[in-house]
Design a protein around this motif. Sequence first.
Motif, PDB file in Angstrom:
ATOM      1  N   TYR A 126      96.177 147.573  15.751  1.00 35.82           N
ATOM      2  CA  TYR A 126      96.262 146.722  16.936  1.00 35.82           C
ATOM      3  C   TYR A 126      97.637 146.059  17.006  1.00 35.82           C
ATOM      4  N   ASP A 127      98.164 145.668  15.842  1.00 36.55           N
ATOM      5  CA  ASP A 127      99.477 145.022  15.812  1.00 36.55           C
ATOM      6  C   ASP A 127     100.566 145.965  16.315  1.00 36.55           C
ATOM      7  N   SER A 128     100.508 147.218  15.888  1.00 35.59           N
ATOM      8  CA  SER A 128     101.534 148.165  16.335  1.00 35.59           C
ATOM      9  C   SER A 128     101.435 148.406  17.844  1.00 35.59           C
ATOM     10  N   LEU A 129     100.217 148.420  18.351  1.00 35.22           N
ATOM     11  CA  LEU A 129     100.051 148.573  19.796  1.00 35.22           C
ATOM     12  C   LEU A 129     100.666 147.389  20.525  1.00 35.22           C
TER      13      LEU A 129
ATOM     14  N   LYS B 173      87.922 144.422  12.544  1.00 37.30           N
ATOM     15  CA  LYS B 173      89.373 144.220  12.563  1.00 37.30           C
ATOM     16  C   LYS B 173      89.799 143.486  13.842  1.00 37.30           C
ATOM     17  N   LEU B 174      89.195 143.899  14.941  1.00 34.85           N
ATOM     18  CA  LEU B 174      89.550 143.310  16.236  1.00 34.85           C
ATOM     19  C   LEU B 174      89.184 141.835  16.287  1.00 34.85           C
ATOM     20  N   THR B 175      87.965 141.492  15.897  1.00 35.26           N
ATOM     21  CA  THR B 175      87.515 140.095  15.975  1.00 35.26           C
ATOM     22  C   THR B 175      88.251 139.210  14.977  1.00 35.26           C
ATOM     23  N   GLU B 176      88.608 139.750  13.809  1.00 34.12           N
ATOM     24  CA  GLU B 176      89.394 138.977  12.841  1.00 34.12           C
ATOM     25  C   GLU B 176      90.772 138.666  13.398  1.00 34.12           C
ATOM     26  N   LEU B 177      91.378 139.647  14.052  1.00 31.25           N
ATOM     27  CA  LEU B 177      92.682 139.430  14.686  1.00 31.25           C
ATOM     28  C   LEU B 177      92.564 138.395  15.796  1.00 31.25           C
TER      29      LEU B 177
END
Length: 733
Positions: A452-455, A534-538
């Motif tokens: 997600y970070d790279s996106l 991963k999404l919800t933690e971010l």
Amino acid sequence: MGNWLPGWSSGGSLGVPPMPVQKLEKSVQVNLEPDEKCLSQTEVSSVPSQKLEEYIQANLKPDEESLKQIDQAVDAISDLLCNDVMINVLKVAKGGSYGRKTVLRGCSDGTLVLFTGLFKQFQDQKKYQDNLLDLIEQRLKSHEKYKKSVKRKLSLLEVQVSIPGQSILLQLLPTFNPLCISENPSAQVYQNLKRSMDQVKASPGEFSDCFTTLQQRFFEKYPGRLKDLILLVKHWYKQLQDKWIITSPPPLLYALELLTVYAWEQGCQTKDFDITQGVRTVLRLISQPTNLCVYWLDNYNFEDETVRNNLLHQLNSPRPVILDPTDPTNNVGKEDWFWQLLAEEAQEWLNSLRLNTAHEPCWDVLPMPFFITPSHCLDKFIKDFLQPDKVFLNQIKTAVDIICSFLKETCFQNSDIKVLKIIKGGSTAKGTALQQRSDADIVVFLSSLDSYDSLETERSQYVQEIRKQLEACQKAFDLGVKFEISKWMAPRVLSFTLESKSLKQSVEFDVLPAYDALGQLRSDYTSRLKAYKKLTELYASQDSFKGGEFSVCFTELQRDFIETRPTKLKGLIRLIKHWYKQCERKMKPKASLPPKYALELLTVYAWEHGSGTDGFDTAEGFRTVLDLVIRYRQLCVFWTVNYNFEEDHMRKFLLTQIQKKRPVILDPADPTGDVGGGDRWCWHLLAKEAKEWLSSSCFQVEPKSPVRPWKVPVVQTPGSCGAQIYPVVGGVY
């Protein structure tokens, strides 16, 4: 103004070529100045689009001073007849182009309606009008001023009113006044009209002149610029008469005026509009006569049984239907054999390169008004006007295939980046695209985007690279691409319009780079759970993270959630989207309305909890969705098809989400995406529109039997989904 087309003179009064007028009104002998006899023969369809407004002002609009002199002449005739006790004139009204203030320069038509006390009912007009016309003819011919300008042709009595540069062929009509003292017609008036027509076997619209006062009032409320557009359409029509060397039915001129009004009402409603957009819209409507069904409910409606039965009969009759807004029996567009000629000419002008130079092609107007469509006609409305046909869908498919091939085979061929997969999203992929509204989402999953970070950090550079490559390959692919300039420094999406020789129209695209969060096993529950964790933690760790920011990664799930639904439900979604577009167009200045996706999800929710069957009533479904919009402050809607309350981390996250400020509508594919948004969007404006629509004919079965919404809960709880959730301290549940 200089001469910008051959044969045009800035000093002369250029206007309607004489031939069409002579064919329509053979008795007209207009006393014009010599330079006005040499009118420009330039066809309006050959005028450059940017010059149309100049053309109207220079050639079509009559001189104001000339109209004042015409008014004085008509008033003199009116006064003469009003003072004659034998005629017993109670009131006078001006009709035709003259009364509607849509007079073309040169020659035009008009009526002088004399409401006489000698007629006590509609039948009297049918029986005794000829006798009274004889008397009026005698009175005028006995007057030295009028004896040479009065002509009688069967049941018509005409007076030529002419001054240098302008002429009105005035038809005199003694009529019954059905309105009497009241200015507004009651249902009783139209009941009497129908009964009288049946008794004397009158033709439809035969008594429409009795409602001339209402016609005047109907046109008075529209801006002058709209009447300029009407002049342009009428002038085009008159030039066609000259070209065909035939005389068309007189009501068609009035039908074109009404169609122009309808186009502006439905598609614009602003005083300062683009003339080219307006004329293109009118021409597009003319080019589809077998779909035209245009009417107003200003003076009559569906409440009275007699009027309702007549209206429904008209609405179910062969198209085109263009009802006189003052007389429900008068379909002024009924000469269907003549419309085919008009349709062909309209399409020819639409296809002309000169008119295609317009920035915006036309307004978004359907051939039938939505607000006053009866409830039992909604399914037909969707089928006829909203649901794309196979030709349209094939055009979309062709366009999508062109772009997908480019992205797979060409775009990244000189780099190590691989296109893992391409997913087609948006309304086209979901099966909810609207007719003649071409848009498609293409999501490109790239090997270089591995988180997600790279996106977040890299997608803008891929958007720019795709654009760069697409620009370089335009010639090779024989594409015409117009890019939309992004207002963002780092755009997340490439928006552009594709034009190709293989397409009959342009298609709007959004290309979005994405991280393949679900991997190749998107249907695997464990894979989804890891991706969501991963999404919800971010989401929880970054204050700047906006909900739904990475929903593009879950496009497949979004698509499948809608695409697998019944066909009729997709039709209801189309109806809701069309309603949304109408609401959006009314917002001046443009308001921040909730996303259309929120309305799509709300429609699915309404159907799931209110019907759940394939054979539901469309009006009831539509009514239910509007009811939910009105109650937006209470809404809490979510699904557990892709995520649920079973796993501890997700349960805590979802409980936090559904305790947010209402409305809450969670994206079934992305738990961080609350498309309800609380105070983020202007739900109150949408709710206001929904309340106004409750009076629509869409929700009336009978006057005293309105369509009722389904019983759908506005608040969904974990318990209603089968989850065993105990109350949270300080929380809602």
